[in-house]
Design an enzyme around this catalytic site. Structure first.
Site, PDB file in Angstrom:
ATOM      1  N   ASN A 207       0.845  -1.191   0.000  1.00 58.50           N
ATOM      2  CA  ASN A 207       0.000   0.000   0.000  1.00 58.50           C
ATOM      3  C   ASN A 207       0.882   1.244   0.000  1.00 58.50           C
ATOM      4  O   ASN A 207       2.114   1.138   0.014  1.00 58.50           O
ATOM      5  CB  ASN A 207      -0.957  -0.026   1.205  1.00 58.50           C
ATOM      6  CG  ASN A 207      -0.202  -0.104   2.509  1.00 58.50           C
ATOM      7  OD1 ASN A 207       0.554   0.787   2.861  1.00 58.50           O
ATOM      8  ND2 ASN A 207      -0.382  -1.204   3.239  1.00 58.50           N
ATOM      9  N   ASP A 276      -4.234  -6.203   4.838  1.00 63.69           N
ATOM     10  CA  ASP A 276      -5.272  -7.056   5.419  1.00 63.69           C
ATOM     11  C   ASP A 276      -5.252  -8.459   4.823  1.00 63.69           C
ATOM     12  O   ASP A 276      -5.713  -9.410   5.442  1.00 63.69           O
ATOM     13  CB  ASP A 276      -6.648  -6.419   5.191  1.00 63.69           C
ATOM     14  CG  ASP A 276      -6.831  -5.166   6.047  1.00 63.69           C
ATOM     15  OD1 ASP A 276      -6.221  -5.118   7.136  1.00 63.69           O
ATOM     16  OD2 ASP A 276      -7.551  -4.242   5.628  1.00 63.69           O
ATOM     17  N   LYS A 286       8.739 -16.858 -11.253  1.00 65.41           N
ATOM     18  CA  LYS A 286       8.003 -15.676 -11.707  1.00 65.41           C
ATOM     19  C   LYS A 286       6.751 -16.087 -12.495  1.00 65.41           C
ATOM     20  O   LYS A 286       6.828 -16.967 -13.363  1.00 65.41           O
ATOM     21  CB  LYS A 286       8.934 -14.835 -12.582  1.00 65.41           C
ATOM     22  CG  LYS A 286       8.367 -13.485 -12.925  1.00 65.41           C
ATOM     23  CD  LYS A 286       9.339 -12.693 -13.773  1.00 65.41           C
ATOM     24  CE  LYS A 286       8.623 -11.469 -14.324  1.00 65.41           C
ATOM     25  NZ  LYS A 286       9.169 -11.020 -15.588  1.00 65.41           N
ATOM     26  N   PHE A 323      -4.326   3.267  14.778  1.00 63.11           N
ATOM     27  CA  PHE A 323      -4.669   4.283  13.791  1.00 63.11           C
ATOM     28  C   PHE A 323      -5.866   3.782  12.992  1.00 63.11           C
ATOM     29  O   PHE A 323      -6.125   2.579  12.941  1.00 63.11           O
ATOM     30  CB  PHE A 323      -3.485   4.545  12.850  1.00 63.11           C
ATOM     31  CG  PHE A 323      -2.538   5.583  13.393  1.00 63.11           C
ATOM     32  CD1 PHE A 323      -1.752   5.319  14.501  1.00 63.11           C
ATOM     33  CD2 PHE A 323      -2.445   6.838  12.793  1.00 63.11           C
ATOM     34  CE1 PHE A 323      -0.892   6.272  15.011  1.00 63.11           C
ATOM     35  CE2 PHE A 323      -1.585   7.799  13.291  1.00 63.11           C
ATOM     36  CZ  PHE A 323      -0.812   7.524  14.393  1.00 63.11           C
ATOM     37  N   LYS A 341     -11.171  -3.390  18.584  1.00 62.17           N
ATOM     38  CA  LYS A 341      -9.770  -3.774  18.831  1.00 62.17           C
ATOM     39  C   LYS A 341      -9.363  -3.506  20.273  1.00 62.17           C
ATOM     40  O   LYS A 341      -8.194  -3.670  20.628  1.00 62.17           O
ATOM     41  CB  LYS A 341      -8.859  -3.043  17.843  1.00 62.17           C
ATOM     42  CG  LYS A 341      -9.279  -3.295  16.383  1.00 62.17           C
ATOM     43  CD  LYS A 341      -8.252  -2.823  15.391  1.00 62.17           C
ATOM     44  CE  LYS A 341      -8.824  -2.888  13.971  1.00 62.17           C
ATOM     45  NZ  LYS A 341      -7.819  -3.133  12.939  1.00 62.17           N
TER      46      LYS A 341
HETATM   47  N1  CTP Z   1      -4.035  -3.330  11.941  1.00 60.26           N
HETATM   48  C1  CTP Z   1      -3.321  -4.416  12.425  1.00 60.26           C
HETATM   49  N2  CTP Z   1      -3.324  -5.586  11.728  1.00 60.26           N
HETATM   50  C2  CTP Z   1      -4.006  -5.706  10.570  1.00 60.26           C
HETATM   51  C3  CTP Z   1      -4.732  -4.603  10.082  1.00 60.26           C
HETATM   52  C4  CTP Z   1      -4.727  -3.422  10.786  1.00 60.26           C
HETATM   53  O1  CTP Z   1      -2.714  -4.317  13.490  1.00 60.26           O
HETATM   54  N3  CTP Z   1      -3.966  -6.873   9.928  1.00 60.26           N
HETATM   55  C5  CTP Z   1      -4.041  -2.105  12.742  1.00 60.26           C
HETATM   56  C6  CTP Z   1      -3.367  -0.921  12.058  1.00 60.26           C
HETATM   57  O2  CTP Z   1      -1.983  -0.867  12.375  1.00 60.26           O
HETATM   58  C7  CTP Z   1      -4.126   0.261  12.658  1.00 60.26           C
HETATM   59  C8  CTP Z   1      -5.510  -0.296  12.914  1.00 60.26           C
HETATM   60  O3  CTP Z   1      -5.375  -1.713  12.953  1.00 60.26           O
HETATM   61  O4  CTP Z   1      -3.584   0.658  13.897  1.00 60.26           O
HETATM   62  C9  CTP Z   1      -6.550   0.063  11.889  1.00 60.26           C
HETATM   63  O5  CTP Z   1      -6.096  -0.224  10.608  1.00 60.26           O
HETATM   64  P1  CTP Z   1      -7.010   0.111   9.353  1.00 60.26           P
HETATM   65  O6  CTP Z   1      -6.292  -0.329   8.105  1.00 60.26           O
HETATM   66  O7  CTP Z   1      -7.498   1.514   9.433  1.00 60.26           O
HETATM   67  O8  CTP Z   1      -8.271  -0.788   9.630  1.00 60.26           O
HETATM   68  P2  CTP Z   1      -8.668  -2.266   9.366  1.00 60.26           P
HETATM   69  O9  CTP Z   1      -8.887  -2.917  10.686  1.00 60.26           O
HETATM   70  O10 CTP Z   1      -7.697  -2.915   8.449  1.00 60.26           O
HETATM   71  O11 CTP Z   1     -10.086  -2.091   8.693  1.00 60.26           O
HETATM   72  P3  CTP Z   1     -10.496  -1.539   7.231  1.00 60.26           P
HETATM   73  O12 CTP Z   1      -9.286  -1.780   6.349  1.00 60.26           O
HETATM   74  O13 CTP Z   1     -11.656  -2.348   6.887  1.00 60.26           O
HETATM   75  O14 CTP Z   1     -10.801  -0.079   7.426  1.00 60.26           O
END
Ligand code: CTP
Length: 401
Positions: A207, A276, A286, A323, A341
Site C-alpha cells: 500500500n 489485510d 516468476k 490508527f 480492537k
Molecule cells: N491493523 C493491524 N493488523 C491488521 C490490520 C490493521 O494491526 N492486519 C491495525 C493498524 O496498524 C491500525 C488499525 O489496525 O492501527 C486500523 O487499521 P485500518 O487499516 O485503518 O483498519 P482495518 O482494521 O484494516 O479495517 P479496514 O481496512 O476495513 O478499514
C-alpha cells in the site's frame, strides 16, 4: 531549534569540516550559533568559514584585546542554552575531563551552566586507549552528554570506530535537551510503514504508506525520554537515531516481531498500514504473462492490533493506540475500531485529503477515546506525533488514577 543559543566549540580534527555543515544546518533552523575554535581547529578550517556560515563573530583567542572578545568565555557561555563540542579531539576531551581552562573553549565550558554535548572524533586506536576511555567516562560522570563516534572509514585510511557521529543523531540529542522528558521510563513499541505480501519472486502486494507518521512518533518519543522499539515495514526513511529498529517485510513478520516485543512495552502504537490480505499461494518462480485474466486468491492476515487488544486483559497497565485510515465515516469508523480492537486511543486520519493522505508531511487527525472525539487542526506530522504523546500521557495518568 528556533531561537536556541548554541555555543559551538570546534577542535582540531579533520572532522572540523563536517562541523561547518552542522553550523549551517543549525542556522537554517534559526538557531543562534556562536562558534569558538581552538588554535588547532583553525589549522583545518578557517574562522572565516564559520563566521560566514554562522553570521556571527568567531572566537579563537583567550587573550584577545579586542573589546568584544574580552571575557568571551564568561559572557558567551553564560548566555548559551547548550554547548556543543564537535569534533572533540582526544586532547580536548582530556582537558575537559581534568577541568582545565587553558584555552578559550575549555574555559568557556567550565564557566557554563548549560548542558554540554561532546562529539568525539579521532583515530580508533586513540579512542580505544584507556586514557581516552577513562576521560570519556569522567565526562559522562560529570553529566556531559557524549555522542558515541561511529564505525567506518577514518581519515587516516583505517577502518574503525572514531568517525564523528552523524548530524541526525546529534540534532536529536540537542532537541532532547529542549523538551520535557515526560516519557522517561516508558518502553514504547511503535509499528510503521506498509507491509509487503509476496506474490512471486518479483512481485508483491502493498500500500502507499510512507511510514512518516510512525517514524516521527519514534523520533519524538525518544526525544521525550522514552526507550523506543520501531518495527517497520519497508520505507525510504532514515533510521531514527538512538532507537531499536526491527525491519520486517510481511504482515506475518510484523505480527511475530510485535509478539516478541509487546510484553516489555508500557505503550504500543500501531501506526503501520498492515496489509489485510496476502496471496494464498506464493509462486516460487516468476508468474509468466498470458493473454488470459489472472485470478489471485487472497487470505486474511492476522489483525495484530486486535490480538494485542485481547492480550491487554492480561496486562491492564499497557496502553494501546491504533490508527484508522479512513476515506469516509471517519469518526464512526474510528469508534468502531476502538471497540472492536479494545484500544485506548484511535487516531483517525483521512487518506483522501491532499494534506492528510499518504506521503505528505502534514496530517489532521481525530482522537477517539472512551470519553469522546477530539478533532485536531492541520499540523505537521512531527507536531501531530507530539500531540499524540500528550494525549497518551494524559490517558496513562487517568488509567493509573
Ligand atoms: N491493523 C493491524 N493488523 C491488521 C490490520 C490493521 O494491526 N492486519 C491495525 C493498524 O496498524 C491500525 C488499525 O489496525 O492501527 C486500523 O487499521 P485500518 O487499516 O485503518 O483498519 P482495518 O482494521 O484494516 O479495517 P479496514 O481496512 O476495513 O478499514
Amino acid at each position: 531549534m528556533q531561537g536556541r543559543k548554541i555555543l559551538f566549540g570546534v577542535t582540531g580534527s579533520i572532522a572540523a569540516c563536517k562541523a561547518a555543515t552542522w553550523v549551517s544546518s543549525l542556522v537554517q533552523e534559526e538557531a543562534q550559533v556562536t562558534v569558538m575554535m581552538t588554535e588547532a581547529a583553525t589549522r583545518f578550517v578557517t574562522p572565516l568559514t564559520f563566521g560566514a556560515l554562522s553570521g556571527q563573530q568567531v572566537y579563537t583567542d583567550m587573550f584577545s584585546t579586542d573589546a568584544e572578545e574580552i571575557m568571551a568565555h564568561i559572557t558567551l557561555s553564560g548566555d548559551a542554552d547548550a554547548v556543543l563540542i564537535a569534533p572533540a579531539t582526544a586532547q580536548t576531551i582530556a582537558q575537559l575531563a581534568q577541568g582545565m581552562a587553558d584555552n578559550l573553549l575549555s574555559a568557556a565550558v567550565l564557566a557554563s551552566a548549560a548542558p554540554v554535548v561532546v562529539c568525539p572524533a579521532m583515530n580508533s586506536k586513540m579512542l580505544a586507549h584507556p586514557a581516552t576511555q577513562r576521560n570519556l567516562a569522567i565526562l559522562k560522570e560529570l553529566g556531559y552528554l557524549v555522542v558515541e563516534p561511529e564505525t567506518g572509514p577514518l581519515a587516516c585510511g583505517e577502518v574503525g570506530t572514531g568517525r564523528l557521529a552523524e548530524w541526525d543523531t546529534v540534532r536529536e540529542v540537542l532537541q532532547g535537551l529542549f523538551v520535557e522528558q515526560d516519557l522517561a521510563g516508558q518502553q514504547i513499541l511503535i509499528t510503521a510503514g506498509p507491509t509487503r505480501e509476496p506474490l512471486d519472486p518479483a512481485r508483491y502486494l502493498s500500500n502507499r504508506s510512507s511510514g512518516k507518521m510512525g517514524y516521527f512518533l519514534a523520533r519524538t518519543a525518544r526525544r521525550r525520554g522514552a526507550e523506543v522499539t520501531l518495527i517497520s515495514g519497508p520505507t525510504n526513511l532514515p533510521a531514527p537515531p538512538e532507537i531499536t529498529l526491527v525491519p520486517v517485510q510481511t504482515a506475518a513478520e510484523m505480527a511475530k516481531a510485535v509478539k516478541e516485543h509487546a510484553e516489555n512495552a508500557s505503550i504500543i502504537v500501531k501506526a503501520a498500514a498492515v496489509a489485510d490480505f496476502r496471496p494464498k499461494n506464493v509462486a516460487s518462480l516468476k508468474i509468466k504473462k498470458s493473454t488470459a485474466a489472472l485470478q489471485l486468491e487472497l487470505e486474511p492476515n492476522q489483525d495484530i492490533l486486535a490480538s494485542l487488544g485481547k492480550g491487554k486483559v492480561q496486562r491492564p497497565d499497557q496502553l494501546l493506540v491504533g490508527f484508522a485510515a479512513e476515506s469516509n465515516n471517519h469518526e464512526a469508523e474510528g469508534r468502531r475500531k476502538l471497540e472492536a480492537k479494545q484500544a485506548d486511543l484511535i487516531v483517525v486520519n483521512d487518506i483522501l485529503g491532499k494534506q492528510t493522505g499518504f506521503d505528505v508531511d502534514t496530517n489532521q487527525v481525530i482522537f477517539i477515546t472512551q470519553e469522546g472525539a477530539e478533532q485536531l487542526a492541520l499540523l505537521s506530522k512531527e507536531e501531530t506525533a507530539n500531540r499524540i504523546w500528550d494525549k497518551v500521557i494524559a490517558l496513562h495518568k487517568s488509567k493509573r488514577g
